[in-house]
Enzyme design. Structure first.
Site, PDB file in Angstrom:
ATOM      1  N   ASP A   9      14.178 -16.517  35.080  1.00 33.85           N
ATOM      2  CA  ASP A   9      12.896 -16.336  34.406  1.00 33.85           C
ATOM      3  C   ASP A   9      12.477 -17.747  33.947  1.00 33.85           C
ATOM      4  O   ASP A   9      13.310 -18.659  33.915  1.00 33.85           O
ATOM      5  CB  ASP A   9      13.099 -15.402  33.207  1.00 33.85           C
ATOM      6  CG  ASP A   9      11.856 -15.288  32.349  1.00 33.85           C
ATOM      7  OD1 ASP A   9      10.770 -15.082  32.903  1.00 33.85           O
ATOM      8  OD2 ASP A   9      11.976 -15.432  31.111  1.00 33.85           O
ATOM      9  N   LEU A  10      11.239 -17.935  33.602  1.00 34.22           N
ATOM     10  CA  LEU A  10      10.780 -19.282  33.200  1.00 34.22           C
ATOM     11  C   LEU A  10      10.656 -19.423  31.678  1.00 34.22           C
ATOM     12  O   LEU A  10      11.393 -20.186  31.043  1.00 34.22           O
ATOM     13  CB  LEU A  10       9.428 -19.578  33.857  1.00 34.22           C
ATOM     14  CG  LEU A  10       8.774 -20.902  33.472  1.00 34.22           C
ATOM     15  CD1 LEU A  10       9.586 -22.094  33.979  1.00 34.22           C
ATOM     16  CD2 LEU A  10       7.349 -20.972  34.043  1.00 34.22           C
ATOM     17  N   ASP A  11       9.723 -18.660  31.098  1.00 31.28           N
ATOM     18  CA  ASP A  11       9.419 -18.795  29.666  1.00 31.28           C
ATOM     19  C   ASP A  11      10.593 -18.283  28.826  1.00 31.28           C
ATOM     20  O   ASP A  11      10.955 -17.115  28.922  1.00 31.28           O
ATOM     21  CB  ASP A  11       8.151 -17.991  29.333  1.00 31.28           C
ATOM     22  CG  ASP A  11       6.921 -18.542  30.059  1.00 31.28           C
ATOM     23  OD1 ASP A  11       6.801 -19.770  30.138  1.00 31.28           O
ATOM     24  OD2 ASP A  11       6.102 -17.746  30.534  1.00 31.28           O
ATOM     25  N   THR A  17       7.819 -21.926  26.305  1.00 28.04           N
ATOM     26  CA  THR A  17       6.353 -21.909  26.264  1.00 28.04           C
ATOM     27  C   THR A  17       5.837 -20.838  25.309  1.00 28.04           C
ATOM     28  O   THR A  17       4.639 -20.782  25.056  1.00 28.04           O
ATOM     29  CB  THR A  17       5.769 -21.653  27.664  1.00 28.04           C
ATOM     30  OG1 THR A  17       6.517 -20.599  28.238  1.00 28.04           O
ATOM     31  CG2 THR A  17       5.829 -22.877  28.533  1.00 28.04           C
ATOM     32  N   LYS A  45       6.592 -11.253  24.863  1.00 28.24           N
ATOM     33  CA  LYS A  45       7.521 -11.988  25.738  1.00 28.24           C
ATOM     34  C   LYS A  45       7.788 -11.213  27.028  1.00 28.24           C
ATOM     35  O   LYS A  45       8.132 -10.040  26.985  1.00 28.24           O
ATOM     36  CB  LYS A  45       8.830 -12.271  24.998  1.00 28.24           C
ATOM     37  CG  LYS A  45       8.665 -13.375  23.977  1.00 28.24           C
ATOM     38  CD  LYS A  45       9.987 -13.913  23.482  1.00 28.24           C
ATOM     39  CE  LYS A  45       9.714 -15.082  22.536  1.00 28.24           C
ATOM     40  NZ  LYS A  45      10.900 -15.418  21.757  1.00 28.24           N
ATOM     41  N   GLY A  46       7.611 -11.887  28.142  1.00 24.14           N
ATOM     42  CA  GLY A  46       7.876 -11.261  29.432  1.00 24.14           C
ATOM     43  C   GLY A  46       6.762 -10.341  29.912  1.00 24.14           C
ATOM     44  O   GLY A  46       6.824  -9.793  31.000  1.00 24.14           O
ATOM     45  N   ARG A  49      -0.262 -11.369  31.248  1.00 24.69           N
ATOM     46  CA  ARG A  49      -1.384 -11.828  30.419  1.00 24.69           C
ATOM     47  C   ARG A  49      -2.302 -10.666  30.034  1.00 24.69           C
ATOM     48  O   ARG A  49      -2.668 -10.501  28.867  1.00 24.69           O
ATOM     49  CB  ARG A  49      -2.171 -12.900  31.190  1.00 24.69           C
ATOM     50  CG  ARG A  49      -3.090 -13.711  30.305  1.00 24.69           C
ATOM     51  CD  ARG A  49      -3.864 -14.724  31.140  1.00 24.69           C
ATOM     52  NE  ARG A  49      -3.003 -15.512  32.023  1.00 24.69           N
ATOM     53  CZ  ARG A  49      -3.441 -16.247  33.028  1.00 24.69           C
ATOM     54  NH1 ARG A  49      -4.724 -16.326  33.280  1.00 24.69           N
ATOM     55  NH2 ARG A  49      -2.594 -16.914  33.806  1.00 24.69           N
ATOM     56  N   SER A 114       9.140 -15.162  37.646  1.00 29.57           N
ATOM     57  CA  SER A 114       8.411 -15.180  36.379  1.00 29.57           C
ATOM     58  C   SER A 114       7.131 -14.357  36.449  1.00 29.57           C
ATOM     59  O   SER A 114       6.482 -14.288  37.495  1.00 29.57           O
ATOM     60  CB  SER A 114       8.056 -16.633  36.039  1.00 29.57           C
ATOM     61  OG  SER A 114       7.107 -16.682  35.001  1.00 29.57           O
ATOM     62  N   ALA A 115       6.752 -13.779  35.304  1.00 31.39           N
ATOM     63  CA  ALA A 115       5.488 -13.031  35.222  1.00 31.39           C
ATOM     64  C   ALA A 115       4.296 -13.967  35.084  1.00 31.39           C
ATOM     65  O   ALA A 115       3.146 -13.552  35.191  1.00 31.39           O
ATOM     66  CB  ALA A 115       5.527 -12.095  34.017  1.00 31.39           C
ATOM     67  N   SER A 116       4.562 -15.250  34.852  1.00 27.87           N
ATOM     68  CA  SER A 116       3.474 -16.184  34.560  1.00 27.87           C
ATOM     69  C   SER A 116       2.745 -16.649  35.817  1.00 27.87           C
ATOM     70  O   SER A 116       3.354 -17.096  36.779  1.00 27.87           O
ATOM     71  CB  SER A 116       4.021 -17.410  33.831  1.00 27.87           C
ATOM     72  OG  SER A 116       3.010 -18.393  33.748  1.00 27.87           O
ATOM     73  N   ASN A 118       0.998 -19.191  35.662  1.00 27.60           N
ATOM     74  CA  ASN A 118       1.001 -20.650  35.495  1.00 27.60           C
ATOM     75  C   ASN A 118       2.361 -21.271  35.838  1.00 27.60           C
ATOM     76  O   ASN A 118       2.556 -22.469  35.618  1.00 27.60           O
ATOM     77  CB  ASN A 118       0.650 -21.004  34.051  1.00 27.60           C
ATOM     78  CG  ASN A 118      -0.757 -20.551  33.678  1.00 27.60           C
ATOM     79  OD1 ASN A 118      -1.714 -20.867  34.378  1.00 27.60           O
ATOM     80  ND2 ASN A 118      -0.897 -19.805  32.604  1.00 27.60           N
ATOM     81  N   LYS A 145       7.339  -6.720  35.266  1.00 25.98           N
ATOM     82  CA  LYS A 145       8.617  -6.328  34.669  1.00 25.98           C
ATOM     83  C   LYS A 145       8.306  -5.286  33.581  1.00 25.98           C
ATOM     84  O   LYS A 145       7.289  -5.429  32.906  1.00 25.98           O
ATOM     85  CB  LYS A 145       9.296  -7.548  34.004  1.00 25.98           C
ATOM     86  CG  LYS A 145       9.600  -8.689  34.974  1.00 25.98           C
ATOM     87  CD  LYS A 145      10.060  -9.931  34.190  1.00 25.98           C
ATOM     88  CE  LYS A 145      10.167 -11.140  35.115  1.00 25.98           C
ATOM     89  NZ  LYS A 145      10.519 -12.395  34.419  1.00 25.98           N
ATOM     90  N   GLU A 169      17.507 -14.054  32.011  1.00 26.23           N
ATOM     91  CA  GLU A 169      16.308 -13.498  31.353  1.00 26.23           C
ATOM     92  C   GLU A 169      16.411 -13.535  29.838  1.00 26.23           C
ATOM     93  O   GLU A 169      17.491 -13.323  29.291  1.00 26.23           O
ATOM     94  CB  GLU A 169      16.170 -12.016  31.746  1.00 26.23           C
ATOM     95  CG  GLU A 169      15.095 -11.710  32.740  1.00 26.23           C
ATOM     96  CD  GLU A 169      13.686 -11.966  32.264  1.00 26.23           C
ATOM     97  OE1 GLU A 169      13.448 -12.174  31.064  1.00 26.23           O
ATOM     98  OE2 GLU A 169      12.785 -11.965  33.108  1.00 26.23           O
ATOM     99  N   ASP A 170      15.277 -13.740  29.165  1.00 32.04           N
ATOM    100  CA  ASP A 170      15.283 -13.698  27.693  1.00 32.04           C
ATOM    101  C   ASP A 170      14.508 -12.506  27.135  1.00 32.04           C
ATOM    102  O   ASP A 170      14.484 -12.310  25.923  1.00 32.04           O
ATOM    103  CB  ASP A 170      14.685 -14.984  27.114  1.00 32.04           C
ATOM    104  CG  ASP A 170      13.187 -15.043  27.323  1.00 32.04           C
ATOM    105  OD1 ASP A 170      12.737 -14.755  28.454  1.00 32.04           O
ATOM    106  OD2 ASP A 170      12.454 -15.351  26.374  1.00 32.04           O
TER     107      ASP A 170
HETATM  108  C1  G6P Z   1       5.784 -14.802  30.765  1.00 32.24           C
HETATM  109  C2  G6P Z   1       5.740 -14.903  29.250  1.00 32.24           C
HETATM  110  C3  G6P Z   1       4.659 -14.008  28.690  1.00 32.24           C
HETATM  111  C4  G6P Z   1       3.333 -14.299  29.367  1.00 32.24           C
HETATM  112  C5  G6P Z   1       3.468 -14.080  30.869  1.00 32.24           C
HETATM  113  C6  G6P Z   1       2.171 -14.370  31.618  1.00 32.24           C
HETATM  114  O1  G6P Z   1       6.373 -13.613  31.130  1.00 32.24           O
HETATM  115  O2  G6P Z   1       6.989 -14.548  28.688  1.00 32.24           O
HETATM  116  O3  G6P Z   1       4.572 -14.209  27.299  1.00 32.24           O
HETATM  117  O4  G6P Z   1       2.317 -13.475  28.851  1.00 32.24           O
HETATM  118  O5  G6P Z   1       4.488 -14.918  31.357  1.00 32.24           O
HETATM  119  O6  G6P Z   1       1.910 -15.743  31.561  1.00 32.24           O
HETATM  120  P1  G6P Z   1       0.595 -16.445  32.072  1.00 32.24           P
HETATM  121  O7  G6P Z   1       0.983 -17.905  32.111  1.00 32.24           O
HETATM  122  O8  G6P Z   1       0.297 -15.901  33.413  1.00 32.24           O
HETATM  123  O9  G6P Z   1      -0.469 -16.152  31.102  1.00 32.24           O
HETATM  124 MG    MG Z   2      10.952 -15.055  29.443  1.00 30.38          MG
END
Ligand code: G6P
Ligand code: MG
Length: 217
Positions: A9-11, A17, A45-46, A49, A114-116, A118, A145, A169-170
């Site tokens: 996982d990233l964040d 972040t 978390k996780g 958006r 990662s769910a992000s 970014n 997730k 994972e966190d």
């Molecule tokens: C991760 C973080 C979440 C965040 C999600 C989406 O899973 O833990 O807190 O909302 O990514 O990130 P994004 O960068 O796409 O807004």
């Molecule tokens: Mg995380």
């Protein structure tokens, strides 16, 4: 030696972040007229958006139109990107570089899950983008997730069976996703919160040579 691969996982695992997400979400909540605390931030978390905004609006008991939601999602992300753009390799969490070095030395491949949306930019900023064999992020999945999709795509890209993948994972939703994918899961955080994981460490320095050798032998 067992053939294994890692999916990170990233964040909260590679970088922290969450503090930047918090600043941007808090600003939005304040603009909408309510308080947003660090405890509230834990709930995001996780979480994707779009889902995060829904949770935030629920906390403030605020109802807004679909159009406004889109506007706020863009606004929140713009502020968040302002923080991300200033990130450097100094923000890589302790223990991460040592772990990646160990994996490289032992020819163990690893992916990001990662769910992000970014995620690629963040990895670029901290200078880790080129180290991952595969990157699966919020743009690649249709189910967030705790659905295992993100990790199953990661395993496929690494050409590994799920049972030979170790997920780091966190977030509770991430641990659930890893277990639903039939993968070994290392939780980073508190045992009481991440009890579903196979192993839990307070932080990434928990990956000692002894533990890693136990995983691969
Ligand atoms: C991760 C973080 C979440 C965040 C999600 C989406 O899973 O833990 O807190 O909302 O990514 O990130 P994004 O960068 O796409 O807004
Ligand atoms: Mg995380």
């Amino acid at each position: 030696m067992k053939k294994i691969a890692f999916i990170f996982d990233l964040d909260g695992v590679i970088v922290d972040t969450a503090k930047y997400h918090f600043l941007a979400w808090r600003n939005l909540a304040n603009q909408l007229g309510f308080e947003f605390t660090e405890e509230h931030n834990e709930l995001l978390k996780g979480v994707s958006r779009v889902k995060s905004l829904e949770i935030l609006l629920n906390i403030g008991k605020v109802e807004i139109s679909e159009e406004e939601k889109q506007k706020y999602l863009i606004k929140k992300n713009e502020e968040y990107l302002g923080y991300v753009n200033k990130m450097t390799d100094e923000e890589i969490l302790p223990g991460v570089k040592g772990l990646l070095d160990f994996l490289d030395e032992n020819k163990i491949t690893y992916a990001l899950g990662s769910a992000s949306k970014n995620a690629p930019l963040i990895l670029e900023k901290v200078g880790l983008y080129n180290r991952f064999t595969a990157i699966v992020d919020g743009n690649d999945v249709s189910k967030a997730k705790p659905d295992p999709e993100v990790f199953l795509i990661g395993a496929k890209k690494l050409e590994m069976n799920a049972e030979n993948c170790v997920v780091v994972e966190d977030a509770i939703a991430g641990v659930e996703a890893a277990k639903a994918a039939n993968m070994t899961c290392v939780g980073i955080g508190e045992q009481e919160v991440l009890g579903q994981a196979d192993f839990v460490f307070n932080d990434m320095t928990g990956f000692t040579p002894d533990f890693l050798n136990q995983l691969i032998n």
